[in-house]
Write an enzyme that holds these catalytic residues in place. Structure first.
Site, PDB file in Angstrom:
ATOM      1  N   GLU A 188       0.746  -1.353  -0.036  1.00  0.00           N
ATOM      2  CA  GLU A 188      -0.031  -0.109  -0.086  1.00  0.00           C
ATOM      3  C   GLU A 188       0.926   1.431   0.169  1.00  0.00           C
ATOM      4  O   GLU A 188       0.526   2.374   0.583  1.00  0.00           O
ATOM      5  CB  GLU A 188      -0.909   0.021   1.131  1.00  0.00           C
ATOM      6  N   GLU A 201      -4.807  -8.677   0.240  1.00  0.00           N
ATOM      7  CA  GLU A 201      -5.361  -8.735   1.553  1.00  0.00           C
ATOM      8  C   GLU A 201      -6.914  -8.342   1.232  1.00  0.00           C
ATOM      9  O   GLU A 201      -7.144  -7.478   0.316  1.00  0.00           O
ATOM     10  CB  GLU A 201      -4.944  -7.298   2.048  1.00  0.00           C
TER      11      GLU A 201
HETATM   12  O1  AHR Z   1      -6.006  -2.555   9.012  1.00  0.00           O
HETATM   13  C1  AHR Z   1      -4.718  -3.206   8.474  1.00  0.00           C
HETATM   14  C2  AHR Z   1      -4.048  -2.842   7.628  1.00  0.00           C
HETATM   15  O2  AHR Z   1      -4.868  -2.890   6.397  1.00  0.00           O
HETATM   16  C3  AHR Z   1      -2.754  -3.361   6.718  1.00  0.00           C
HETATM   17  O3  AHR Z   1      -1.585  -3.517   7.809  1.00  0.00           O
HETATM   18  C4  AHR Z   1      -2.680  -2.632   5.734  1.00  0.00           C
HETATM   19  O4  AHR Z   1      -2.134  -3.471   4.660  1.00  0.00           O
HETATM   20  C5  AHR Z   1      -4.183  -2.334   5.355  1.00  0.00           C
HETATM   21  O5  AHR Z   1      -4.447  -1.017   4.963  1.00  0.00           O
END
Ligand code: AHR
Length: 503
Positions: free
Chosen positions: A168, A283
């Site tokens: 990110e 994710e």
């Molecule tokens: O809230 C967790 C986070 O969400 C992770 O670490 C990140 O990759 C995402 O923004």
């Protein structure tokens, strides 16, 4: 609803890497989650055997680690060797003991039969550090890092095939955020160095469903990449306590998931990269993690007067709210199945996905002193990894009911039933979700070739949309019917996830 399919019309082959998971050094995912040497469930290496066997059961094919935001200030070199130095984790504002590092992660993956997927530090990290990490893991003996691995007790290379560059780095919340131009250049140079160490590795890079960002990244580094990484969270909890209600959740199961995928597909196609580069949705989860009062642009002033008690209670303490099991209901199961169905339908371009996270926080498995709780979304992986086949058929729907309503301030309409038909040479397995909070849905089938003769149904459900599991409380689980004659239809109970086996 009627669903029509033909054995001769396949959308593609689903890659089992879409059933992957993610683990970050956050809250109780690693320490007190998978790794807890003081637990009565600990094995000889300090891993919780009950958690490992739950991960084995859902055949976790790949695990992404160590972060997430954590990795953007993480130095992997402090996490290997005999003298582990505790460091301050600037992402989550806690001390990191480094007792769990690269070698422990590889051990975890070997214990559960998963591929390790390492996310590198492209925040404070350098292209050199990233390639040094590949040296440590993959070189047999050349160079100082392979020799260090051997000295640390690992003569054989760890053979880490899957790597992603950064996490990110497009976002202001991320340590070491970059603009698109700088990001493209860093990914290009890091990829070059990592591939010079091991040309057989597969690379992804942090991206999002944004055409400008992806164009810059792919023009600069596309030639070195195999995937680009997308992340998605669709739900929240008010004050960490009150989750979005079931109706709001299901309104996110349509365009809100597929829209971003279509945008990335369009960019890849425009650059002629759609056959070379795939999407790693590395994710994803319905609910974003709860970690308020983390110093970022929004609340600098509020934290200026931070006291020790504020830090303890309002920064760190609040994270324990992620452990409230009543937050994770059939809404999470219905959403997770809808997400995986979307991945199956897009199996030509999505070949990896990592549920975020596997254990604790918003995870599928919750650990406590005396055991584990399997949350509703766990059973989606149980059903999908064990029952679905790899060939995904194209389907046509008739008389498909829909559900409409307001979510994120806009009117949304989603299909009430989300069904994907998979098959192998002998059988079909249909993943069918009925999102309707109250009514059954009839699903009629039309097979253009031979019609199966027998059916068995696995139904994941609970007594209500808000049903959940907790310590000493099991309300959500899978019921399996007996094989019976197939009459060309099946009844889907309300708020349920079903796998219909047909032969
Ligand atoms: O809230 C967790 C986070 O969400 C992770 O670490 C990140 O990759 C995402 O923004």
């Amino acid at each position: 609803m009627k669903i029509i399919c033909s054995r001769n019309q396949a959308a593609g082959t689903a890659d089992r890497m879409i059933y992957g998971h993610f683990l970050e050094h956050f809250h109780r995912q690693i320490y007190g989650g998978v790794y807890d040497p003081y637990s009565s469930f600990a094995d000889e290496d300090g891993f919780r055997e009950d958690v490992l066997s739950a991960l084995r059961r859902i055949r976790a094919p790949i695990v992404r680690w160590p972060g997430g935001c954590f990795v953007s200030a993480y130095n992997w070199k402090y996490g290997v060797g005999k003298n582990r130095i505790a460091t301050y984790d600037k992402a989550w504002r806690v001390e990191e003991s480094n007792r769990f590092g690269t070698d422990e992660f590889i051990k975890l993956c070997r214990k559960i039969g998963s591929e390790p997927y390492i996310c590198t530090n492209a925040g404070t990290g350098t292209a050199e550090e990233m390639s040094d990490w590949v040296e440590y893991c993959n070189l047999r003996e050349m160079g100082r890092y392979a020799k260090a691995r051997i000295a640390n007790g690992y003569p054989e290379p760890h053979r880490v095939r899957y790597w992603s560059i950064g996490n990110e780095n497009w976002g202001g919340h991320e340590i070491g955020a970059k603009d698109a131009r700088a990001w493209g250049a860093l990914v290009r140079e890091a990829a070059k160095m990592m591939l010079r160490v091991d040309p057989t590795i597969e690379l992804s890079a942090a991206a999002l469903a944004d055409t400008d960002w992806n164009m810059e990244l792919l023009r600069a580094a596309g030639q070195y990449l195999d995937r680009i990484s997308l992340h998605g969270y669709w739900g929240n909890t008010e004050n960490g306590l009150v989750p979005d209600d079931y109706k709001t959740v299901i309104l996110h199961t349509g365009e809100d998931i597929s829209g971003g995928i279509d945008r990335v597909r369009a960019t890849l196609t425009a650059l002629g990269l759609e056959k070379k580069i795939r999407i790693a949705y590395d994710e994803w989860n319905l609910r974003g993690w709860y970690h308020p009062n983390l110093m970022d642009i929004g609340n600098r002033s509020a934290l200026r007067g931070e006291t020790e008690s504020f830090y303890r209670d309002e920064v760190i303490g609040q994270r324990d709210k992620n452990d409230i099991n009543s937050i994770y209901t059939m809404a999470d199961a219905v959403f997770s199945a809808s997400f995986l169905n979307t991945c199956l339908r897009n199996c030509d371009i999505i070949d990896t996905a990592c549920f975020s996270p596997a254990v604790n926080t918003r995870g599928a498995i919750f650990t406590h002193k005396n055991g584990i709780v399997l949350r509703p979304q766990y059973f989606v992986f149980d059903l999908y990894t064990r029952r679905l086949k790899d060939t995904v058929l194209k389907t046509w729907a008739e008389d498909a009911p829909t559900i409409s309503g307001q979510a994120w301030g806009t009117r949304k309409t989603v299909d009430t039933v989300d069904a994907v038909i998979t098959c192998d040479d002998n059988e079909y397995a249909v993943a069918a979700v009925n999102k309707d909070p109250a009514a059954e849905q009839e699903l009629f089938f039309r097979f253009l070739e031979e019609t199966p003769r027998e059916m068995r149904v696995h139904t994941l459900n609970g007594p209500s949309p808000d049903a959940y599991n907790d310590i000493d409380r099991t309300r959500v689980g899978v019921a399996i019917s007996a094989w019976r004659p197939f009459e060309g239809r099946v009844t889907l109970p309300p708020h349920s996830v079903n796998v219909i086996e047909l032969k």
